[in-house]
Scaffold this motif. Structure first.
Motif, short mmCIF file in Angstrom:
data_model
loop_
_atom_site.label_atom_id
_atom_site.label_comp_id
_atom_site.label_asym_id
_atom_site.label_seq_id
_atom_site.Cartn_x
_atom_site.Cartn_y
_atom_site.Cartn_z
N UNK A 192 0.85 -1.19 0.00
CA UNK A 192 0.00 0.00 0.00
C UNK A 192 0.88 1.24 0.00
N UNK A 193 0.65 2.14 -0.94
CA UNK A 193 1.43 3.39 -0.99
C UNK A 193 0.59 4.51 -1.59
N UNK A 194 1.00 5.73 -1.29
CA UNK A 194 0.31 6.90 -1.83
C UNK A 194 1.18 7.56 -2.88
N UNK A 195 0.57 7.92 -4.00
CA UNK A 195 1.25 8.64 -5.07
C UNK A 195 0.24 9.60 -5.67
N UNK A 196 0.37 10.87 -5.36
CA UNK A 196 -0.61 11.87 -5.78
C UNK A 196 -0.41 12.31 -7.22
N UNK A 197 -1.49 12.81 -7.80
CA UNK A 197 -1.43 13.46 -9.11
C UNK A 197 -1.77 14.94 -8.89
N UNK A 198 -1.77 15.72 -9.95
CA UNK A 198 -2.07 17.15 -9.82
C UNK A 198 -3.48 17.40 -9.29
N UNK A 245 -5.69 14.85 -7.91
CA UNK A 245 -6.27 13.92 -6.93
C UNK A 245 -5.21 13.30 -6.03
N UNK A 246 -5.66 12.93 -4.83
CA UNK A 246 -4.84 12.09 -3.95
C UNK A 246 -5.02 10.68 -4.48
N UNK A 247 -3.94 9.92 -4.53
CA UNK A 247 -4.05 8.59 -5.12
C UNK A 247 -3.26 7.57 -4.30
N UNK A 248 -3.89 6.44 -4.07
CA UNK A 248 -3.25 5.33 -3.36
C UNK A 248 -3.22 4.13 -4.28
N UNK A 249 -2.18 3.35 -4.16
CA UNK A 249 -2.04 2.14 -4.96
C UNK A 249 -1.80 0.95 -4.03
N UNK A 250 -2.50 -0.13 -4.32
CA UNK A 250 -2.27 -1.38 -3.61
C UNK A 250 -1.77 -2.36 -4.66
N UNK A 251 -0.48 -2.66 -4.60
CA UNK A 251 0.12 -3.59 -5.56
C UNK A 251 -0.03 -5.02 -5.07
N UNK A 281 -16.20 12.19 -4.17
CA UNK A 281 -14.85 12.48 -4.66
C UNK A 281 -14.01 11.21 -4.82
N UNK A 282 -14.51 10.08 -4.32
CA UNK A 282 -13.74 8.83 -4.31
C UNK A 282 -14.07 7.97 -5.53
N UNK A 318 -8.56 6.81 -6.09
CA UNK A 318 -8.36 8.25 -6.30
C UNK A 318 -9.40 9.03 -5.51
N UNK A 319 -8.95 10.13 -4.92
CA UNK A 319 -9.85 11.04 -4.22
C UNK A 319 -9.59 12.43 -4.79
#
Length: 200
Positions: A90-96, A98-104, A153-154, A166-167
């Motif tokens: 589980x990690x967070x990687x934002x875009x311009x 949205x807040x974005x989390x990825x679960x690999x 927003x989710x 994405x949020x």
């Protein structure tokens, strides 16, 4: 307003900037002794990582807490016990926008996942119908600015064994980030290797 108080804290913090490997690295030292380190891509101004560290109970340096970006934990060669590489990450990687989390490493079909917002608990929850994965996480940027969480927003998607949540960032956060980026660009950052070292 809480957004303004976080903005004031950022402005009042002692900031140091370093430019290295195409990244703008900014270190904040807040008045309470808390530290924050951020890395931005120089071309896109995208936030690559954010780490926070507070003083320990005894006044020493606490451990860095990763808020955005990969944890980067590496085990030494002498350690024999390590996490299985096929476990979900589980990690967070934002875009311009949205807040974005990825679960690999999470291979289930898209209809297995249920991602919800819990406004009273101020968190988001990921569940699977097969009960193989459960994660509860907060959106620290919204907590700091005391902004409400909204289910609308989710959104989430799944591709290549990765669940992407994405949020959409509220307009207050977008305005704060633009203001902060203008301030950071005013900072005179030193390039790596340009540090003036005194010789004895």
């Amino acid at each position: 307003m809480a957004v303004q108080s976080w903005s004031d804290l950022l402005k009042a913090a002692k900031k140091t900037a370093l430019i290295s490997d195409g990244k703008r690295k900014v270190h904040y030292l807040f008045t309470d002794g808390t530290e924050m380190a951020e890395e931005y891509d120089m071309k896109t101004d995208e936030l690559l990582s954010r780490r926070l560290r507070s003083k320990s109970r005894l006044g020493g340096q606490g451990a860095w807490q990763v808020e955005v970006g990969e944890t980067g934990l590496s085990l030494t060669e002498t350690e024999e016990i390590k996490e299985n590489s096929s476990n979900p990450v589980f990690m967070r990687k934002d875009t311009k926008t949205s807040f974005q989390w990825r679960v690999r490493n999470i291979p289930y079909p898209i209809d297995t996942y249920k991602v919800t917002v819990e406004p009273l608990d101020r968190c988001c929850i990921i569940r699977t119908t097969n009960k193989k994965y459960y994660k509860k996480f907060n959106i620290s940027d919204l907590d700091r600015c005391q902004l409400p969480l909204e289910s609308s927003a989710l959104s989430f998607s799944h591709a290549n064994n990765t669940l992407i949540i994405s949020y959409k960032k509220p307009k207050e956060i977008l305005a704060l980030e633009q203001e902060l980026m203008r301030e950071l660009k005013k900072l005179k950052g030193t390039n790596e290797g340009d540090v003036d070292c005194k010789t004895q």
